[in-house]
Design a protein around this motif. Structure first.
Motif, PDB file in Angstrom:
ATOM      1  N   LYS A 157       2.588  -2.754 -13.245  1.00  0.00           N
ATOM      2  CA  LYS A 157       3.424  -1.905 -14.103  1.00  0.00           C
ATOM      3  C   LYS A 157       4.841  -1.766 -13.547  1.00  0.00           C
ATOM      4  O   LYS A 157       5.423  -0.697 -13.542  1.00  0.00           O
ATOM      5  CB  LYS A 157       2.769  -0.538 -14.303  1.00  0.00           C
ATOM      6  CG  LYS A 157       1.377  -0.617 -14.911  1.00  0.00           C
ATOM      7  CD  LYS A 157       0.689   0.738 -14.919  1.00  0.00           C
ATOM      8  CE  LYS A 157      -0.769   0.584 -15.300  1.00  0.00           C
ATOM      9  NZ  LYS A 157      -1.542   1.788 -15.070  1.00  0.00           N
ATOM     10  N   GLY A 158       5.372  -2.871 -13.030  1.00  0.00           N
ATOM     11  CA  GLY A 158       6.755  -2.895 -12.574  1.00  0.00           C
ATOM     12  C   GLY A 158       6.991  -2.485 -11.134  1.00  0.00           C
ATOM     13  O   GLY A 158       8.128  -2.489 -10.676  1.00  0.00           O
ATOM     14  N   SER A 159       5.949  -2.122 -10.393  1.00  0.00           N
ATOM     15  CA  SER A 159       6.102  -1.718  -8.992  1.00  0.00           C
ATOM     16  C   SER A 159       5.113  -2.479  -8.111  1.00  0.00           C
ATOM     17  O   SER A 159       3.979  -2.744  -8.518  1.00  0.00           O
ATOM     18  CB  SER A 159       5.836  -0.219  -8.825  1.00  0.00           C
ATOM     19  OG  SER A 159       6.756   0.535  -9.568  1.00  0.00           O
ATOM     20  N   TYR A 160       5.568  -2.790  -6.897  1.00  0.00           N
ATOM     21  CA  TYR A 160       4.664  -3.391  -5.922  1.00  0.00           C
ATOM     22  C   TYR A 160       3.812  -2.288  -5.307  1.00  0.00           C
ATOM     23  O   TYR A 160       4.331  -1.250  -4.915  1.00  0.00           O
ATOM     24  CB  TYR A 160       5.448  -4.127  -4.838  1.00  0.00           C
ATOM     25  CG  TYR A 160       6.136  -5.359  -5.376  1.00  0.00           C
ATOM     26  CD1 TYR A 160       5.417  -6.536  -5.597  1.00  0.00           C
ATOM     27  CD2 TYR A 160       7.483  -5.339  -5.682  1.00  0.00           C
ATOM     28  CE1 TYR A 160       6.040  -7.657  -6.111  1.00  0.00           C
ATOM     29  CE2 TYR A 160       8.110  -6.468  -6.202  1.00  0.00           C
ATOM     30  CZ  TYR A 160       7.387  -7.624  -6.406  1.00  0.00           C
ATOM     31  OH  TYR A 160       8.001  -8.734  -6.927  1.00  0.00           O
ATOM     32  N   VAL A 161       2.497  -2.531  -5.275  1.00  0.00           N
ATOM     33  CA  VAL A 161       1.577  -1.521  -4.763  1.00  0.00           C
ATOM     34  C   VAL A 161       0.752  -2.097  -3.625  1.00  0.00           C
ATOM     35  O   VAL A 161       0.482  -3.303  -3.559  1.00  0.00           O
ATOM     36  CB  VAL A 161       0.636  -0.986  -5.866  1.00  0.00           C
ATOM     37  CG1 VAL A 161       1.425  -0.267  -6.958  1.00  0.00           C
ATOM     38  CG2 VAL A 161      -0.204  -2.109  -6.468  1.00  0.00           C
TER      39      VAL A 161
END
Length: 194
Positions: free
Chosen positions: A172-176
């Protein structure tokens, strides 16, 4: 393990049972039950997909899965909680590494059914199928860091925590950060002495 075996098995996905659950293919008739949990932001917070916007989206998704099942290219079961005759989530394989006889599993559950051991019961049955019927050597599961509830499910069925993949996925657009747990065939056998 050969890809052809996976296609053959999953093009006619077998029904699996536990004391409280039936695991079967997902159907369009499950639209309302799936939408009930798939539309909730608290369910998708730690998942790679966004909440379903409406029932029509859920119905179209289930129609699409019918084609994926027919091709033997979808490896997830509907989790039906028999006391309520209700689909309360899904559990199954997300991917296979045929060269290494390994696979990844995943699951999602309606929050109204959290805390009852249902996810672990379903996952345990999927592990049994993976080792006994598919001949896997290793099965792993991943969770987005912070989702300790999911990690507890993995550990409850005997998986061992291996570590964190730092910023291992773009979600969702972020590195986790992604945690990994796994279980090997010999460990599974030790836990389930027959």
């Amino acid at each position: 393990m050969k890809k052809e075996k996976i296609y053959r098995v999953f093009s006619h996905i077998p029904e699996l049972t536990t004391p409280r659950l039936t695991l079967r293919r997902m159907m369009v008739a499950d639209t309302s039950d799936m939408y009930e949990y798939a539309s909730r932001p608290d369910v998708t917070k730690y998942l790679t997909w966004n909440p379903h916007p409406d029932r029509n989206y859920t119905r179209e998704y289930l129609e699409y899965l019918g084609n994926r099942y027919a091709a033997g290219m979808f490896y997830d079961w509907a989790v039906v909680y028999e006391p309520d005759c209700k689909m309360v989530g899904s559990c199954g394989f997300t991917s296979f590494n045929c060269t290494s006889d390994s696979a990844e599993v995943g699951y999602v559950l309606n929050p109204e059914y959290w805390g009852r051991g249902i996810a672990a019961e379903a996952l345990d049955r999927i592990l049994e199928f993976g080792f006994d019927s598919l001949g896997l050597h290793r099965i792993e599961a991943r969770f987005i860091e912070g989702n300790e509830q999911s990690r507890r499910v993995m550990e409850k069925v005997g998986m061992s925590f291996e570590g964190i993949l730092r910023e291992g996925m773009l979600v969702k657009g972020s590195y986790v950060n992604v945690g990994v747990c796994s279980i090997l065939l010999r460990e599974w056998k030790e836990l389930h002495q027959k």
